[in-house]
Scaffold this active site. Sequence first.
Site, PDB file in Angstrom:
ATOM      1  N   HIS A 104     -19.847  47.889  35.863  1.00  0.00           N
ATOM      2  CA  HIS A 104     -18.724  47.589  34.950  1.00  0.00           C
ATOM      3  C   HIS A 104     -17.404  48.191  35.435  1.00  0.00           C
ATOM      4  CE1 HIS A 104     -21.389  45.779  32.054  1.00  0.00           C
ATOM      5  NE2 HIS A 104     -22.093  46.886  31.900  1.00  0.00           N
ATOM      6  N   ASP A 139     -29.204  43.067  36.070  1.00  0.00           N
ATOM      7  CA  ASP A 139     -29.000  43.838  34.842  1.00  0.00           C
ATOM      8  C   ASP A 139     -28.762  42.848  33.704  1.00  0.00           C
ATOM      9  OD1 ASP A 139     -28.035  46.831  33.913  1.00  0.00           O
ATOM     10  OD2 ASP A 139     -26.913  45.262  32.863  1.00  0.00           O
ATOM     11  N   HIS A 141     -26.647  42.855  31.445  1.00  0.00           N
ATOM     12  CA  HIS A 141     -25.224  42.639  31.163  1.00  0.00           C
ATOM     13  C   HIS A 141     -24.557  42.014  32.390  1.00  0.00           C
ATOM     14  CE1 HIS A 141     -26.226  46.236  28.626  1.00  0.00           C
ATOM     15  NE2 HIS A 141     -25.484  45.597  27.738  1.00  0.00           N
ATOM     16  N   ASP A 225     -32.113  46.686  31.595  1.00  0.00           N
ATOM     17  CA  ASP A 225     -31.908  46.634  30.147  1.00  0.00           C
ATOM     18  C   ASP A 225     -32.205  45.263  29.543  1.00  0.00           C
ATOM     19  OD1 ASP A 225     -29.650  45.614  31.360  1.00  0.00           O
ATOM     20  OD2 ASP A 225     -28.332  47.235  30.699  1.00  0.00           O
TER      21      ASP A 225
HETATM   22 ZN   LIG Z   1     -26.667  46.703  31.502  1.00  0.00          ZN
END
Ligand SMILES: [Zn+2]
Length: 319
Positions: A104, A139, A141, A225
């Site tokens: 991120h 991931d 996200h 996740d």
């Molecule tokens: Zn994540």
Amino acid sequence: MRMRPIYDPVCLEHETGAHPECARRLAGAGFDEERVAPAEDSLELVHTGGHVDRVREACARGGMLDADTVVSTGSWEAAVRAVGATLQAAEEGGFAITRPPGHHAAADRSAGFCLFNNVAIAARRLANAGKKVLIFDFDGHLGDGTSAIFEEEDQVLYWSIHQHPAYPGGGGETEIGRGRGEGFTVNVPLPPGSGDDLFLQGVRHTLPVARAFAPDVVAVSAGFDAHRADPLLDLNVTTHAFHRVGRLLAGEFENVFATLEGGYEPAALQRSIRAFLDGFNGGAGEALEKATDSSFKLHDEFDMRLCHLEECLAPHWRL
Ligand SMILES: [Zn+2]
């Protein structure tokens, strides 16, 4: 080639208090310990000097770096060694089991528990050496930092499968990169609730792009996740899918390395890392969870998204 975990316990010194991205994620996981080289000199391959200075100062005093990201006095050393572990992984074909995560973080800001973008720094170094780099980010996200860093480039292809909608926003199938990088961003947006079947379908369906890109190196943003036990997302993925993804990558590509991103239920995270490594290294996956199936409704929704993705990518790639 066998993928070896690279683990420096300095990553536990990034103390975050009562926070999902905490040392408990990796404490006691039992990986062999080693000391990796810090990589302060490589931060500006991707990040601005201003960002590096802000992170250094924030770590010295401790507290919040942004709305989601906590730092403490141990965080600087952990962060520069997380980058170092990832660079070492790139050299050895290893898996940097490290924290803080990175995907991120953008060129000039931290976000979403990430200080420096570990995978982007390693990919940039390889691209600067003339390599074509595929970043595969599984991931749960979107790695919005990584995506932004490379969105206008055609030498680094960013391929992400993630829950959509979800934090940090964006990551729809229509986002395919810009300028010279158009067609070199591939987002596979999973509806909330998706299980192993859709996760693996999404990877396999878009694999032809990765093959056609013909990367010299594959850099994996390995976040876990998407696991059904994870508190931050609503996916229903198990160790079964992570094992299969490991096996698929080893079968398809010559030069692969990985670095850890998310995964916030410690026991599930540690099982998932081992399942991925076992799959990559040719293990039979004896102790995997039972594969999860998604509802017809989710299948329909995902099929529509994949059709749309195919249309968006049609000028560039054939799925
Ligand atoms: Zn994540």
